[in-house]
Design an enzyme around this catalytic site. Structure first.
Site, PDB file in Angstrom:
ATOM      1  N   GLU A 253       0.905  -1.167   0.000  1.00  0.00           N
ATOM      2  CA  GLU A 253       0.000   0.000   0.000  1.00  0.00           C
ATOM      3  C   GLU A 253       0.929   1.198   0.000  1.00  0.00           C
ATOM      4  OE1 GLU A 253      -1.442   3.146   1.006  1.00  0.00           O
ATOM      5  OE2 GLU A 253      -2.028   2.359   2.968  1.00  0.00           O
ATOM      6  N   CYS A 287      -1.692   8.760   2.802  1.00  0.00           N
ATOM      7  CA  CYS A 287      -1.588   8.483   1.373  1.00  0.00           C
ATOM      8  C   CYS A 287      -2.875   8.809   0.628  1.00  0.00           C
ATOM      9  CB  CYS A 287      -1.204   7.026   1.157  1.00  0.00           C
ATOM     10  SG  CYS A 287      -2.242   5.869   2.072  1.00  0.00           S
TER      11      CYS A 287
END
Length: 482
Positions: A253, A287
């Site tokens: 990720e 993110c």
């Protein structure tokens, strides 16, 4: 300003001690600037010890039942909740996370562990109709999901408790052993959570923590007895560790550059109310924080005016204060990088609103208006309290700009049109999408992960459990049949 106590941390490897490293990583409290954390790196010796103990523990506990694994996780969730105060204080002191956000993260972490404990009871295989082929007559086949073995979980600073349990709980509940390599800033938090699992009755060495930096992550990823690597971190780190891991499974990720499209038919007040915290809370250090806001021309000025006003009302300051919305970024190096990107955009002619007023590691919410579309603040991940607002002609233009990125993690679109919502769902290249919600919004029961340089694989309760296991098939011919 309260003086910060210095916490010293070393690897937590049940089953075997290590000689203490003479070299220490030293970090400062990003709010006060005072020394707050010393971390002893595990080095090659620590990695070897952790992997050996984990491999042995995996083999010894292969017979643990679903009921037992679920019980361990539920008890660990209780133990994490009992540690909320200490975990919150570490998050504030070591990372600069505001108190409200740190409390929310810790509670969410315990809830996620419980969700995995529930999900394992419905995590099954299937019976296959082998007689669908002529040669399968009188044969019986079934599949089940089995653990990989030793899982390396490499975790970041920005959500040091939640993003850790997002990896640890799915891996443990499906029968793996786990070695955590936390970011430097999250080392003490990782060890505290590991102790919570120990208190819950988890067998020795099914979970351990190795401390250190890039070298320890690389050594762990490339170790021949590590069966799977799962990372949350930047794209460069992901590419390096995927290369080190080689042919073994890898879940990454990674970075993001979240587009949030505001259509002319959107409720502008609602869009502003949801995009503002999505962009600036956590100091933009997630993110999926809103970075690019693509606003259709008819509502551009209205949105920008309201957005600037909302951003100016956010409380910036001491992360210990309960009413603080955003505190410092994680380090002076991070603040320098963010400030340089803003100034580069300003020099190239972009309009700057609200910032980048800086004090130490703290940067006020900053809005960059209509930079060049090839500017770094448009192309790269800023990872700071900065939002870029770009005027677009229409939805076609918005989708073109949004998709002109090597990242594709999570995005959003604000519209009152169902047709537009489905079109964006079809055409926006991201791993997950929200309609009429900011891109930083996340729930734990949907598949979360990216496309392009935003990563590989998916997290989320069931989806992470699937990543931590592999299919195994068994076929049977009953005696006496031809």
């Amino acid at each position: 300003m309260t003086e910060t106590a210095i916490t010293e941390v070393e690897s937590w490897i049940p089953g075997g001690g290590l000689s203490r490293s003479e070299t220490m990583h030293e970090l400062s409290n990003p709010w006060s600037g005072q020394p707050s954390l010393k971390i002893a790196p595990a080095g090659a010796e620590g990695i070897e010890a952790a992997v050996a103990f984990a491999k042995n523990a995996f083999g010894e506990n292969l017979g643990a039942t679903v009921a037992q694994r679920s019980q361990w996780l539920n008890a660990a969730a209780d133990a994490i909740e009992a540690r909320i105060d200490s975990l919150v204080e570490m998050s504030i002191s070591h990372i600069g996370k505001p108190r409200r956000a740190a409390e929310f993260e810790t509670k969410r972490s315990a809830a996620f562990v419980r969700a995995c404990a529930r999900q394992i009871h419905d995590f099954g295989g299937e019976v296959l109709p082998l007689d669908s082929a002529p040669a399968g007559k009188d044969l019986f086949g079934f599949t089940r999901r089995v653990p990989y073995g030793v899982v390396a979980a490499i975790t970041p600073f920005n959500a040091p408790a939640n993003l850790l349990v997002q990896k640890v709980a799915p891996a443990l509940v499906t029968g793996n052993a786990v070695i955590i390599k936390p970011c430097l800033e999250g080392s003490a938090i990782a060890i505290e959570i590991a102790r919570a699992f120990e208190e819950a009755g988890l067998p020795e060495s099914l979970l351990s923590v190795v401390t250190g930096h890039r070298e320890e992550a690389r050594l762990l990823a490339e170790h021949e007895d590590v069966a799977l690597v799962t990372l949350t971190g930047g794209t460069k780190a992901g590419e390096a560790l995927a290369k080190a891991a080689g042919a073994k499974p890898f879940v990454g990720e990674l970075g993001g550059n979240s587009p949030n499209i505001v259509c002319a038919d959107a409720n502008i007040e609602d869009a502003v109310a949801r995009i503002t915290p999505s962009a600036f809370e956590a100091s933009g250090q997630q993110c999926i924080s809103t970075q690019r806001i693509l606003v259709e021309e008819p509502v551009f000025e209205s949105f920008l005016e309201k957005f600037e006003t909302a951003a100016s009302k956010m409380k910036v300051g001491d992360p210990r204060d309960r009413d603080t919305d955003l505190g410092p970024v994680v380090s002076s190096e991070a603040a320098d990088r963010i400030e340089a990107m803003i100034e580069e955009a300003r020099t190239a002619g972009a309009r700057i609103l609200g910032g980048p007023q800086r004090e130490g590691c703290t940067i006020r919410p900053t809005i960059i208006v209509n930079p060049e579309r090839d500017a770094r603040v448009v192309r790269e991940e800023i990872f700071g309290p900065v939002a870029v607002v770009i005027k677009v002609r229409d939805l076609d233009d918005a989708l073109a700009v949004a998709n002109d990125s090597e990242f594709g993690l999570q995005g959003s679109c604000f519209t009152s049109s169902l047709e537009t919502a489905f079109r964006v769902s079809n055409e926006l290249r991201v791993g997950s999408l929200w309609i009429n919600e900011g891109s930083r919004f996340r729930l734990d029961n949907y598949p979360f992960g990216g496309v392009g340089k935003s990563g590989y694989g998916r997290e989320g309760v069931r989806y992470a459990m699937e990543e931590c296991t592999q299919w195994k098939f068994t076929g049977m011919r009953f005696p006496g049949h031809a």
